[in-house]
Design a protein around this motif. Structure first.
Motif, mmCIF file in Angstrom:
data_model
loop_
_atom_site.group_PDB
_atom_site.id
_atom_site.type_symbol
_atom_site.label_atom_id
_atom_site.label_comp_id
_atom_site.label_asym_id
_atom_site.label_seq_id
_atom_site.Cartn_x
_atom_site.Cartn_y
_atom_site.Cartn_z
ATOM 1 N N SER A 73 -9.580 -10.341 15.626
ATOM 2 C CA SER A 73 -10.567 -9.821 14.682
ATOM 3 C C SER A 73 -11.972 -9.833 15.271
ATOM 4 N N ALA A 74 -12.311 -10.897 16.015
ATOM 5 C CA ALA A 74 -13.646 -10.998 16.601
ATOM 6 C C ALA A 74 -13.895 -9.862 17.594
ATOM 7 N N ARG A 75 -12.907 -9.570 18.411
ATOM 8 C CA ARG A 75 -13.082 -8.468 19.373
ATOM 9 C C ARG A 75 -13.211 -7.134 18.640
ATOM 10 N N ASN A 76 -12.469 -6.980 17.561
ATOM 11 C CA ASN A 76 -12.592 -5.737 16.783
ATOM 12 C C ASN A 76 -13.981 -5.579 16.183
ATOM 13 N N ARG A 77 -14.592 -6.692 15.746
ATOM 14 C CA ARG A 77 -15.950 -6.602 15.211
ATOM 15 C C ARG A 77 -16.907 -6.134 16.314
ATOM 16 N N GLY A 78 -16.656 -6.574 17.545
ATOM 17 C CA GLY A 78 -17.476 -6.115 18.659
ATOM 18 C C GLY A 78 -17.271 -4.644 18.944
ATOM 19 N N ILE A 79 -16.016 -4.199 18.905
ATOM 20 C CA ILE A 79 -15.724 -2.784 19.150
ATOM 21 C C ILE A 79 -16.420 -1.900 18.115
ATOM 22 N N GLU A 80 -16.473 -2.366 16.877
ATOM 23 C CA GLU A 80 -17.069 -1.567 15.795
ATOM 24 C C GLU A 80 -18.532 -1.225 16.060
ATOM 25 N N VAL A 81 -19.274 -2.154 16.661
ATOM 26 C CA VAL A 81 -20.701 -1.901 16.894
ATOM 27 C C VAL A 81 -20.983 -1.369 18.298
ATOM 28 N N ALA A 82 -19.971 -1.365 19.175
ATOM 29 C CA ALA A 82 -20.178 -0.953 20.561
ATOM 30 C C ALA A 82 -20.487 0.542 20.658
ATOM 31 N N LYS A 83 -21.455 0.883 21.505
ATOM 32 C CA LYS A 83 -21.832 2.275 21.730
ATOM 33 C C LYS A 83 -21.369 2.794 23.085
ATOM 34 N N GLY A 84 -20.788 1.916 23.888
ATOM 35 C CA GLY A 84 -20.395 2.303 25.235
ATOM 36 C C GLY A 84 -19.151 3.164 25.284
ATOM 37 N N GLU A 85 -19.099 4.028 26.291
ATOM 38 C CA GLU A 85 -17.893 4.820 26.543
ATOM 39 C C GLU A 85 -16.762 3.915 27.007
ATOM 40 N N LYS A 176 -11.447 2.481 27.945
ATOM 41 C CA LYS A 176 -12.330 3.432 27.270
ATOM 42 C C LYS A 176 -12.224 3.222 25.756
ATOM 43 N N LYS A 177 -13.360 3.303 25.077
ATOM 44 C CA LYS A 177 -13.369 3.072 23.634
ATOM 45 C C LYS A 177 -12.463 4.065 22.913
ATOM 46 N N ALA A 178 -12.443 5.312 23.368
ATOM 47 C CA ALA A 178 -11.602 6.324 22.724
ATOM 48 C C ALA A 178 -10.126 5.928 22.791
ATOM 49 N N ASP A 179 -9.713 5.338 23.913
ATOM 50 C CA ASP A 179 -8.314 4.914 24.048
ATOM 51 C C ASP A 179 -8.021 3.699 23.172
ATOM 52 N N LEU A 180 -8.998 2.817 23.014
ATOM 53 C CA LEU A 180 -8.834 1.677 22.105
ATOM 54 C C LEU A 180 -8.636 2.146 20.671
ATOM 55 N N LEU A 181 -9.480 3.077 20.245
ATOM 56 C CA LEU A 181 -9.396 3.568 18.875
ATOM 57 C C LEU A 181 -8.073 4.294 18.628
ATOM 58 N N LYS A 182 -7.627 5.039 19.627
ATOM 59 C CA LYS A 182 -6.347 5.740 19.490
ATOM 60 C C LYS A 182 -5.188 4.758 19.348
ATOM 61 N N ALA A 183 -5.277 3.629 20.072
ATOM 62 C CA ALA A 183 -4.213 2.618 20.025
ATOM 63 C C ALA A 183 -4.287 1.750 18.771
#
Length: 284
Positions: A73-85, A176-183
């Motif tokens: 959950s903590a890593r997901n909270r970081g992903i939510e605010v991340a702006k990096g590719e 890549k963030k796009a691949d994380l979101l897809k997964a």
């Protein structure tokens, strides 16, 4: 402001003396297109207050979770605010080599990949960790001179050539963030210790994301005492959930059956020589 190329996400729980060395190691690597996100996962208020007294050449983005929500959950909270590719996952007890971020980013030039960096073990007493904050050049010198290849980190090395997700450990990995979101990012049903990262690696692999190694993306794990008895049971509980979740995947079932049998018989493997070195260093 330039477009953000990479976001470094570091979840932390009351390890300030180690975290500040990690941030020191990142300091010369941070440019306008790199951001660092610290997820305070149920940290004590005095720890956060002490963190605010520290000064770095860059300003980390802070995500504060008032209660401990767990690593997934903590890593997901970081992903939510991340702006990096590109998202680089880093633990709060891993000092990075000087070319760490660049090495991760360069590997992503080939397309849809997940990049596994190299972990080395470092044996420092608590007093040394405190002192190295004010003498970081000496700290990096110590890392290069004494960092050991982690003998227990790459499990089933032959199998990993065919099933690379088996070594998908998020103390040193980028995607890549796009691949994380897809997964679907991390599965927050993993509440205890272990295997939330391998679960993501499985989903990445089945989404045709190539999992590859990068020997140049090195970080140094500052060894610390662990309750392996508690971790063994938590690991087994999470393996049972993971196997149920991926019950139709034959490779997952075979490999985790073998890992579960091994852990029930022998526990979590830490090489004896590494245990002894840490014990000796801690007594100095």
């Amino acid at each position: 402001m330039d477009q953000i190329k990479a976001s470094v996400i570091i979840p932390t729980l009351n390890k300030l003396s180690r975290l500040r060395l990690v941030l020191k190691s990142l300091e010369p690597q941070i440019t306008d297109d790199i951001e660092v996100i610290i997820v305070f996962d149920g940290c004590d208020k005095d720890v956060i207050s002490s963190f605010h007294e520290l000064e770095f050449a860059f300003k980390p983005i802070e995500v504060i979770c008032e209660i401990n929500i767990g690593r997934a959950s903590a890593r997901n909270r970081g992903i939510e605010v991340a702006k990096g590719e590109i998202i680089i996952f880093l633990d709060d007890d891993r000092i990075t080599a000087p070319n760490y971020i660049k090495s991760h980013i360069k590997r992503h030039e080939v397309g849809h990949v997940a990049v596994l960096g190299k972990r080395k073990e470092l044996y420092l007493a608590d007093k040394e960790i405190e002192n190295y904050y004010n003498d970081f050049e000496a700290c990096i010198g110590r890392c290069k001179a004494e960092g050991d290849n982690d003998q227990g980190y790459s499990i089933f090395p032959l199998i990993a050539q065919f099933v690379p997700w088996i070594n998908f450990f998020t103390g040193n990995v980028s995607v890549k963030k796009a691949d994380l979101l897809k997964a679907g990012c991390f599965d927050e049903a993993f509440k205890q210790w272990g295997h939330e990262d391998m679960d993501l690696g499985i989903r990445m692999a089945y989404n045709k994301v190539k999992i590859m190694r990068c020997e140049d993306a090195v970080n140094y794990h500052m060894m610390h005492p662990s309750n392996f008895a508690d971790k063994r049971q938590a690991s087994i509980n999470n393996m049972k959930y993971l196997m149920k979740k991926h019950r139709k995947k034959i490779d997952v079932q075979m490999i985790f059956t073998a890992i579960m049998i091994k852990q029930k018989l022998f526990g979590i493997y830490v090489p004896k020589n590494q245990q002894n070195k840490y014990k000796l260093r801690g007594e100095e």
